[in-house]
Design a protein around this motif. Structure first.
Motif, mmCIF file in Angstrom:
data_model
loop_
_atom_site.group_PDB
_atom_site.id
_atom_site.type_symbol
_atom_site.label_atom_id
_atom_site.label_comp_id
_atom_site.label_asym_id
_atom_site.label_seq_id
_atom_site.Cartn_x
_atom_site.Cartn_y
_atom_site.Cartn_z
ATOM 1 N N ASP A 27 0.842 -1.201 0.000
ATOM 2 C CA ASP A 27 0.000 0.000 0.000
ATOM 3 C C ASP A 27 0.880 1.256 0.000
ATOM 4 N N TYR A 28 1.895 1.251 0.842
ATOM 5 C CA TYR A 28 2.849 2.367 0.931
ATOM 6 C C TYR A 28 3.580 2.519 -0.405
ATOM 7 N N GLN A 29 4.125 1.427 -0.916
ATOM 8 C CA GLN A 29 4.893 1.463 -2.160
ATOM 9 C C GLN A 29 4.068 2.013 -3.324
ATOM 10 N N ILE A 30 2.856 1.525 -3.453
ATOM 11 C CA ILE A 30 2.031 1.915 -4.604
ATOM 12 C C ILE A 30 1.544 3.351 -4.455
ATOM 13 N N LEU A 31 1.286 3.804 -3.223
ATOM 14 C CA LEU A 31 0.924 5.215 -3.022
ATOM 15 C C LEU A 31 2.056 6.120 -3.508
ATOM 16 N N LEU A 32 3.291 5.791 -3.180
ATOM 17 C CA LEU A 32 4.429 6.596 -3.652
ATOM 18 C C LEU A 32 4.470 6.624 -5.179
ATOM 19 N N GLU A 33 4.293 5.470 -5.789
ATOM 20 C CA GLU A 33 4.370 5.395 -7.251
ATOM 21 C C GLU A 33 3.245 6.197 -7.902
ATOM 22 N N ALA A 34 2.030 6.070 -7.373
ATOM 23 C CA ALA A 34 0.892 6.784 -7.961
ATOM 24 C C ALA A 34 1.091 8.297 -7.847
ATOM 25 N N GLN A 51 13.746 9.531 -14.683
ATOM 26 C CA GLN A 51 14.552 8.301 -14.730
ATOM 27 C C GLN A 51 15.062 7.958 -13.332
ATOM 28 N N SER A 52 15.471 8.988 -12.583
ATOM 29 C CA SER A 52 15.979 8.761 -11.232
ATOM 30 C C SER A 52 14.875 8.214 -10.322
ATOM 31 N N ALA A 53 13.683 8.793 -10.421
ATOM 32 C CA ALA A 53 12.566 8.279 -9.618
ATOM 33 C C ALA A 53 12.248 6.836 -10.022
ATOM 34 N N TYR A 54 12.261 6.594 -11.316
ATOM 35 C CA TYR A 54 11.981 5.241 -11.825
ATOM 36 C C TYR A 54 12.986 4.238 -11.257
ATOM 37 N N ASP A 55 14.249 4.623 -11.274
ATOM 38 C CA ASP A 55 15.306 3.718 -10.808
ATOM 39 C C ASP A 55 15.275 3.523 -9.287
ATOM 40 N N ASN A 56 14.926 4.592 -8.562
ATOM 41 C CA ASN A 56 15.088 4.553 -7.108
ATOM 42 C C ASN A 56 13.809 4.330 -6.309
ATOM 43 N N VAL A 57 12.664 4.657 -6.887
ATOM 44 C CA VAL A 57 11.413 4.570 -6.128
ATOM 45 C C VAL A 57 10.488 3.472 -6.644
ATOM 46 N N PHE A 58 10.381 3.360 -7.957
ATOM 47 C CA PHE A 58 9.394 2.436 -8.526
ATOM 48 C C PHE A 58 9.833 0.980 -8.361
ATOM 49 N N LYS A 59 8.951 0.175 -7.784
ATOM 50 C CA LYS A 59 9.257 -1.237 -7.548
ATOM 51 C C LYS A 59 8.210 -2.157 -8.172
ATOM 52 N N SER A 60 6.929 -1.762 -8.151
ATOM 53 C CA SER A 60 5.897 -2.677 -8.669
ATOM 54 C C SER A 60 6.020 -2.754 -10.189
ATOM 55 N N GLU A 61 5.766 -3.948 -10.728
ATOM 56 C CA GLU A 61 5.861 -4.118 -12.183
ATOM 57 C C GLU A 61 4.859 -3.222 -12.897
ATOM 58 N N THR A 62 3.662 -3.087 -12.326
ATOM 59 C CA THR A 62 2.643 -2.263 -12.983
ATOM 60 C C THR A 62 3.038 -0.784 -12.953
#
Ligand SMILES: [Fe+2]
Length: 171
Positions: free
Chosen positions: A117-124, A141-152
């Protein structure tokens, strides 16, 4: 009645006169709901995620009123009590309220992510802010590399903001 719809209306009233913040949380909610569903979250965690997405920026208004600043640390301090008031008024379950308040109080903190829930809130939130704040490609690109974890979340980010280079064509 869907309690999340009631929460959206309550937040719209809370943010009266500031349609940009209503538009922001609705977009974050849309991404959070989509990512959570495609990642197959259990229904109780999906409910927390969706409610948190709707209220995640609730601390901006009291922060601006008290400090004249919406800095992340003020938001993380002012947001949880405001979220608790609203969720209690609407009769949400205690366990959901506790977790949503935790997420509201940490949504500018990228270390110590302790759940999907925490991870996906950050990504959204990032997916929306990339556009609203006109983030540069290196910053994305930096956010993608460092924050995004879920495949979706990673797919959505790549498709919208990091498309594969297109070969130059005569057309
Ligand atoms: Fe946000």
């Amino acid at each position: 009645m869907n309690k999340l719809a009631e929460l959206i209306e309550a937040m719209s009233r809370y943010e009266s006169g500031v349609p940009s913040r209503v538009g922001h949380f609705l977009k974050v909610y849309g991404y959070a709901k989509t990512i959570g569903e495609l990642e197959g979250l259990p229904s109780d965690i999906q409910a927390v995620l969706e409610a948190a997405a709707i209220v995640h920026d609730i601390g901006i208004k009291p922060s601006v009123e008290k400090y004249g600043s919406s800095a992340g640390k003020h938001q993380e301090q002012e947001g949880p009590p405001a979220a608790r008031d609203l969720l209690e008024q609407l009769g949400f379950e205690a366990a959901l309220i506790e977790r949503v308040c935790f997420l509201v109080g940490h949504h500018h903190t990228y270390a110590g992510v302790d759940g999907l829930d925490y991870q996906i809130l950050l990504e959204a939130d990032f997916l929306v802010n990339m556009l609203e704040e006109a983030m540069t490609v290196p910053a994305i690109q930096s956010a993608y590399d460092n924050v995004f974890k879920s495949e979706t979340g990673r797919r959505l980010c790549r498709h919208q903001y990091l498309p594969a280079p297109i070969n130059a064509s005569p057309q």
